[in-house]
Design a protein around this motif. Structure first.
Motif, PDB file in Angstrom:
ATOM      1  N   ASP A 107       6.268   5.553  58.500  1.00 49.81           N
ATOM      2  CA  ASP A 107       6.783   5.381  59.866  1.00 49.81           C
ATOM      3  C   ASP A 107       5.865   5.974  60.920  1.00 49.81           C
ATOM      4  O   ASP A 107       6.260   6.094  62.090  1.00 49.81           O
ATOM      5  CB  ASP A 107       8.170   6.031  59.992  1.00 49.81           C
ATOM      6  N   PHE A 108       4.663   6.334  60.508  1.00 47.50           N
ATOM      7  CA  PHE A 108       3.757   7.012  61.440  1.00 47.50           C
ATOM      8  C   PHE A 108       2.654   6.061  61.891  1.00 47.50           C
ATOM      9  O   PHE A 108       1.919   5.496  61.062  1.00 47.50           O
ATOM     10  CB  PHE A 108       3.122   8.239  60.789  1.00 47.50           C
ATOM     11  N   GLN A 109       2.523   5.904  63.231  1.00 46.45           N
ATOM     12  CA  GLN A 109       1.492   5.025  63.786  1.00 46.45           C
ATOM     13  C   GLN A 109       0.158   5.752  63.857  1.00 46.45           C
ATOM     14  O   GLN A 109       0.072   6.873  64.364  1.00 46.45           O
ATOM     15  CB  GLN A 109       1.889   4.543  65.177  1.00 46.45           C
ATOM     16  N   LEU A 110      -0.889   5.109  63.344  1.00 51.92           N
ATOM     17  CA  LEU A 110      -2.215   5.708  63.341  1.00 51.92           C
ATOM     18  C   LEU A 110      -2.834   5.656  64.730  1.00 51.92           C
ATOM     19  O   LEU A 110      -2.620   4.706  65.490  1.00 51.92           O
ATOM     20  CB  LEU A 110      -3.114   4.986  62.337  1.00 51.92           C
ATOM     21  N   GLY A 168       0.901  10.995  70.610  1.00 51.96           N
ATOM     22  CA  GLY A 168       0.718   9.952  71.606  1.00 51.96           C
ATOM     23  C   GLY A 168       1.827   9.791  72.610  1.00 51.96           C
ATOM     24  O   GLY A 168       2.034   8.700  73.159  1.00 51.96           O
ATOM     25  N   GLY A 169       2.580  10.860  72.894  1.00 51.44           N
ATOM     26  CA  GLY A 169       3.631  10.801  73.910  1.00 51.44           C
ATOM     27  C   GLY A 169       4.990  10.454  73.370  1.00 51.44           C
ATOM     28  O   GLY A 169       5.953  10.305  74.134  1.00 51.44           O
ATOM     29  N   GLU A 170       5.112  10.322  72.054  1.00 50.02           N
ATOM     30  CA  GLU A 170       6.399  10.029  71.434  1.00 50.02           C
ATOM     31  C   GLU A 170       6.511  10.817  70.143  1.00 50.02           C
ATOM     32  O   GLU A 170       5.674  10.691  69.250  1.00 50.02           O
ATOM     33  CB  GLU A 170       6.525   8.537  71.138  1.00 50.02           C
ATOM     34  N   GLY A 171       7.522  11.649  70.026  1.00 51.06           N
ATOM     35  CA  GLY A 171       7.679  12.450  68.826  1.00 51.06           C
ATOM     36  C   GLY A 171       8.223  13.824  69.140  1.00 51.06           C
ATOM     37  O   GLY A 171       8.332  14.229  70.313  1.00 51.06           O
ATOM     38  N   THR A 172       8.558  14.576  68.121  1.00 49.49           N
ATOM     39  CA  THR A 172       9.189  15.876  68.292  1.00 49.49           C
ATOM     40  C   THR A 172       8.263  16.879  68.973  1.00 49.49           C
ATOM     41  O   THR A 172       7.069  16.942  68.676  1.00 49.49           O
ATOM     42  CB  THR A 172       9.661  16.445  66.943  1.00 49.49           C
ATOM     43  N   GLU A 173       8.836  17.653  69.885  1.00 51.80           N
ATOM     44  CA  GLU A 173       8.121  18.746  70.546  1.00 51.80           C
ATOM     45  C   GLU A 173       8.683  20.099  70.138  1.00 51.80           C
ATOM     46  O   GLU A 173       8.465  21.101  70.813  1.00 51.80           O
ATOM     47  CB  GLU A 173       8.210  18.597  72.066  1.00 51.80           C
ATOM     48  N   GLU A 174       9.376  20.129  69.008  1.00 52.59           N
ATOM     49  CA  GLU A 174      10.007  21.370  68.551  1.00 52.59           C
ATOM     50  C   GLU A 174       8.951  22.440  68.303  1.00 52.59           C
ATOM     51  O   GLU A 174       7.950  22.214  67.628  1.00 52.59           O
ATOM     52  CB  GLU A 174      10.798  21.114  67.283  1.00 52.59           C
ATOM     53  N   LEU A 175       9.198  23.634  68.857  1.00 50.75           N
ATOM     54  CA  LEU A 175       8.247  24.734  68.733  1.00 50.75           C
ATOM     55  C   LEU A 175       8.990  26.047  68.886  1.00 50.75           C
ATOM     56  O   LEU A 175       9.905  26.165  69.707  1.00 50.75           O
ATOM     57  CB  LEU A 175       7.150  24.618  69.794  1.00 50.75           C
ATOM     58  N   THR A 176       8.597  27.040  68.097  1.00 52.06           N
ATOM     59  CA  THR A 176       9.074  28.401  68.281  1.00 52.06           C
ATOM     60  C   THR A 176       7.875  29.333  68.344  1.00 52.06           C
ATOM     61  O   THR A 176       6.853  29.092  67.692  1.00 52.06           O
ATOM     62  CB  THR A 176      10.005  28.850  67.139  1.00 52.06           C
ATOM     63  N   ASP A 177       7.995  30.396  69.131  1.00 49.44           N
ATOM     64  CA  ASP A 177       6.894  31.344  69.296  1.00 49.44           C
ATOM     65  C   ASP A 177       7.477  32.746  69.457  1.00 49.44           C
ATOM     66  O   ASP A 177       8.394  32.961  70.249  1.00 49.44           O
ATOM     67  CB  ASP A 177       6.057  30.980  70.524  1.00 49.44           C
ATOM     68  N   ALA A 178       6.938  33.680  68.695  1.00 48.61           N
ATOM     69  CA  ALA A 178       7.310  35.081  68.818  1.00 48.61           C
ATOM     70  C   ALA A 178       6.068  35.878  69.197  1.00 48.61           C
ATOM     71  O   ALA A 178       5.041  35.793  68.516  1.00 48.61           O
ATOM     72  CB  ALA A 178       7.894  35.603  67.512  1.00 48.61           C
ATOM     73  N   THR A 179       6.154  36.605  70.298  1.00 48.59           N
ATOM     74  CA  THR A 179       5.007  37.343  70.825  1.00 48.59           C
ATOM     75  C   THR A 179       5.350  38.820  70.943  1.00 48.59           C
ATOM     76  O   THR A 179       6.424  39.178  71.431  1.00 48.59           O
ATOM     77  CB  THR A 179       4.612  36.815  72.214  1.00 48.59           C
ATOM     78  N   SER A 180       4.447  39.655  70.490  1.00 48.77           N
ATOM     79  CA  SER A 180       4.608  41.103  70.675  1.00 48.77           C
ATOM     80  C   SER A 180       3.288  41.678  71.156  1.00 48.77           C
ATOM     81  O   SER A 180       2.216  41.216  70.762  1.00 48.77           O
ATOM     82  CB  SER A 180       5.028  41.780  69.366  1.00 48.77           C
ATOM     83  N   SER A 181       3.364  42.658  72.016  1.00 49.24           N
ATOM     84  CA  SER A 181       2.155  43.290  72.532  1.00 49.24           C
ATOM     85  C   SER A 181       2.453  44.728  72.924  1.00 49.24           C
ATOM     86  O   SER A 181       3.609  45.108  73.148  1.00 49.24           O
ATOM     87  CB  SER A 181       1.588  42.521  73.737  1.00 49.24           C
ATOM     88  N   ILE A 182       1.388  45.500  72.994  1.00 48.60           N
ATOM     89  CA  ILE A 182       1.475  46.883  73.439  1.00 48.60           C
ATOM     90  C   ILE A 182       0.477  47.066  74.574  1.00 48.60           C
ATOM     91  O   ILE A 182      -0.667  46.619  74.485  1.00 48.60           O
ATOM     92  CB  ILE A 182       1.190  47.873  72.289  1.00 48.60           C
ATOM     93  N   VAL A 183       0.929  47.675  75.667  1.00 54.00           N
ATOM     94  CA  VAL A 183       0.093  47.932  76.832  1.00 54.00           C
ATOM     95  C   VAL A 183       0.069  49.439  77.061  1.00 54.00           C
ATOM     96  O   VAL A 183       1.116  50.056  77.285  1.00 54.00           O
ATOM     97  CB  VAL A 183       0.619  47.214  78.088  1.00 54.00           C
ATOM     98  N   VAL A 184      -1.111  50.019  76.991  1.00 50.38           N
ATOM     99  CA  VAL A 184      -1.273  51.457  77.160  1.00 50.38           C
ATOM    100  C   VAL A 184      -2.046  51.731  78.445  1.00 50.38           C
ATOM    101  O   VAL A 184      -3.152  51.207  78.628  1.00 50.38           O
ATOM    102  CB  VAL A 184      -2.022  52.080  75.961  1.00 50.38           C
ATOM    103  N   LYS A 185      -1.460  52.532  79.348  1.00 54.08           N
ATOM    104  CA  LYS A 185      -2.124  52.933  80.581  1.00 54.08           C
ATOM    105  C   LYS A 185      -2.499  54.407  80.460  1.00 54.08           C
ATOM    106  O   LYS A 185      -1.615  55.257  80.285  1.00 54.08           O
ATOM    107  CB  LYS A 185      -1.209  52.713  81.788  1.00 54.08           C
TER     108      LYS A 185
END
Length: 424
Positions: free
Chosen positions: A269-272, A54-71
Motif C-alpha cells: 500500500d506504499f507509493q514509491l 509526500g504530504g500524506e501519511g501519519t505524523e505521529e511523533l513523541t519526544d522527551a527532552t531533558s537538559s541541565i543549565v548551570v550558571k
C-alpha cells in the motif's frame, strides 16, 4: 551525558566557593550564587500530512527532552552558563524512510515501520559567557553551540552587546549567530542505489532517475536588534528585528514528492517516490515584533506579543499571543496563555501529485503550506524565596509546570508538558 551533568555540578560546588575574593566583598555581583536549572519536557503530536511520505501519511511523533543549565559566577562581573541536554524521539513518519522492513504489517504511509530511522536522539552542548561593566550599563556575551543527531551535525557561535542607559529605563541590544551544519542524507530507501523489489506494481518500469544532492552543508547567519523601554510605572515595551540568511542544502533529503505527470508505482500500500523535495539553496527571513507588558495590580500582569514574518520563499506570517500571570499568593502563580498563528504558503508548496516533474523547486511539506493554528496553555509556578528545601548544598528556588495544546487547520494536533526547577 550523565558524566557531563555530574562534572558541571562539581564545578558549581567548587567555583562557587573558590571565586570568593575579599577585595570584591562590597561590589554587587551580577550573579550572587551558582544556579542550576533542571528541565524536562514531553511532546506528542499526530496528523495525516507527513512530509516523509509526500504530504500524506501519519505524523505521529513523541519526544522527551531533558537538559541541565548551570550558571556559574566567575567573579563579580562575569558569568558562565553551560546548557547540555538530550532529546530522544520516536517518529512513525521518519520510520517510513524505509517502510519495507515491517515484520508483519503491510507497508503503508499511515502506519509506522520498525526501521532504524524510527527513533533517534539529539544531543546539544551550549556554553555562554557574559561580562558586565562595573557600572552594570554594558553587557558583552559570547556563546558556542554543538549538536548532533543521526543525519545532522551542527556547530555554531555568536556574540552580543547590550547597553542600558536613561537610568536603566532604556535597553538596546544587538547580537549575531552563525551555524555551520552538515547533513548525512538518509534518502528514501527506493531512491538509493541498488534498490530492487520484485513486489513493485505499476504501469511501465519504475525508474525515477533520482540524482543525489551535491552540497550537503547548510549555513545560517543571523543578526538580532532589540530596544526595550520602561514606558511608565505600569507599562514596559520592547521591539525587535532579526535578519536571517541561509545557504546550502535547505531541502530535507528524506522528504518524498509525487508528481502529477509521472506514473504511480507501489509496493503493497506504499507509493514509491518520484523524487524528494527540492528547494532553493538560499533563503532570507525578516521577523519584526513587539512585546508589551502591563502591570494591572499586585495580582495580575498582562503580557502581549506580536510578530510579523516575511521571507523570499513567499511566506508571510502573523503571530499574536497573550499571557496573564495571576499571583495567587507569595508562593504560587498561574500562567494562562493563548497564541494565534497564521501563514501563507511558500511559492514551492504543492499537495500530493500536484507538482510536475519539470519544475525546478517543489515540496509537499505542510509546514510550508498555508494554515492557521491555535495554542492554549496553563502553567503554575511555585517560588520559595527562602529556598527552604535543600538538595546537597542547593536550595530549591522555583518549580515551573506547564501544559500547552496545539491545533492546526491542516489537522495536525499536539500537546507538550514541561517541568523546570531552579536551585541556588
Amino acid at each position: 551525558m550523565k558524566k557531563l551533568s555530574v562534572l558541571f555540578l562539581f564545578l558549581v560546588f567548587n567555583l562557587g566557593l573558590a571565586q570568593e575574593d575579599p577585595s570584591n566583598a562590597y561590589q554587587k555581583r551580577v550573579l550572587e550564587a551558582a544556579e542550576v536549572d533542571l528541565l524536562f519536557s514531553y511532546y506528542n503530536q499526530d496528523g495525516e500530512n507527513a512530509a516523509v511520505t509526500g504530504g500524506e501519511g501519519t505524523e505521529e511523533l513523541t519526544d522527551a527532552t531533558s537538559s541541565i543549565v548551570v550558571k556559574m559566577p566567575l567573579n563579580p562581573d562575569d558569568v558562565l552558563t553551560v546548557d547540555v541536554g538530550i532529546s530522544a524521539y520516536s517518529s512513525a513518519s521518519s520510520s517510513n524512510i524505509d517502510p519495507f522492513d515491517k515484520v508483519s504489517n503491510t507497508a503503508s504511509p499511515f502506519s509506522a515501520s520498525s526501521g532504524a530511522s524510527k527513533s533517534d536522539a539529539l544531543v546539544h552542548f551550549n556554553p555562554t559567557y557574559e561580562h558586565s561593566s562595573k557600572d552594570r550599563n554594558s553587557v558583552y556575551s559570547a556563546q558556542a553551540y554543538v549538536s548532533r543527531e543521526y543525519d545532522y551535525f551542527s556547530i555554531g557561535f555568536g556574540g552580543g552587546y547590550t547597553r542600558l542607559f536613561n537610568e536603566k529605563n532604556t535597553q538596546l541590544g544587538a547580537s549575531f549567530q552563525v551555524y555551520l551544519d552538515s547533513w548525512n542524507p538518509q534518502y528514501p530507501i527506493e531512491l538509493r542505489e541498488g534498490f530492487f523489489d520484485s513486489r513493485i506494481m505499476g504501469t511501465g518500469t519504475y525508474d525515477p532517475g533520482f540524482v543525489e544532492f551535491d552540497d550537503e552543508t547548510r549555513n545560517t547567519y543571523s543578526l538580532s536588534l532589540s530596544l526595550s523601554q520602561i514606558l511608565g510605572k505600569r507599562v514596559q515595551g520592547s521591539v525587535f528585528m532579526d535578519f536571517v540568511s541561509q545557504s546550502g542544502l535547505l531541502s530535507t533529503p528524506h522528504q518524498r514528492v509525487y508528481f502529477s505527470d509521472v506514473n504511480d508505482f507501489f509496493i503493497e500500500d506504499f507509493q514509491l517516490a518520484d523524487g524528494v523535495e527540492r528547494l532553493p539553496d538560499s533563503r532570507f527571513k525578516i521577523p519584526i515584533g513587539a512585546r508589551l507588558n502591563y502591570y494591572m495590580n499586585d495580582l495580575i500582569v498582562l503580557r502581549g506579543y506580536y510578530r510579523y514574518y516575511s521571507d523570499d520563499w513567499g511566506i508571510t506570517a502573523h503571530t499574536a499571543s497573550l499571557e496573564v500571570p495571576i499571583k495567587l499568593n507569595d508562593k504560587f502563580t498561574l500562567y494562562p496563555n493563548y497564541r494565534f498563528y497564521s501563514q501563507t504558503a511558500a511559492d514551492y508548496f504543492y499537495g500530493k501529485e500536484i507538482a510536475v516533474s519539470t519544475l525546478d523547486y517543489y515540496t509537499s511539506d505542510y509546514d510550508l503550506s498555508a494554515f492557521d493554528s491555535h495554542q492554549y496553555g496553563m502553567g503554575v509556578r511555585y517560588k520559595d524565596i527562602f529556598t527552604g528545601t535543600k538538595i546537597f548544598t542547593f536550595g530549591l528556588k522555583t518549580i515551573d509546570l506547564r501544559f500547552n495544546a496545539y491545533d492546526r487547520s491542516d489537522g495536525l494536533s499536539s500537546y507538550i508538558f514541561s517541568l523546570g526547577t531552579t536551585f541556588v
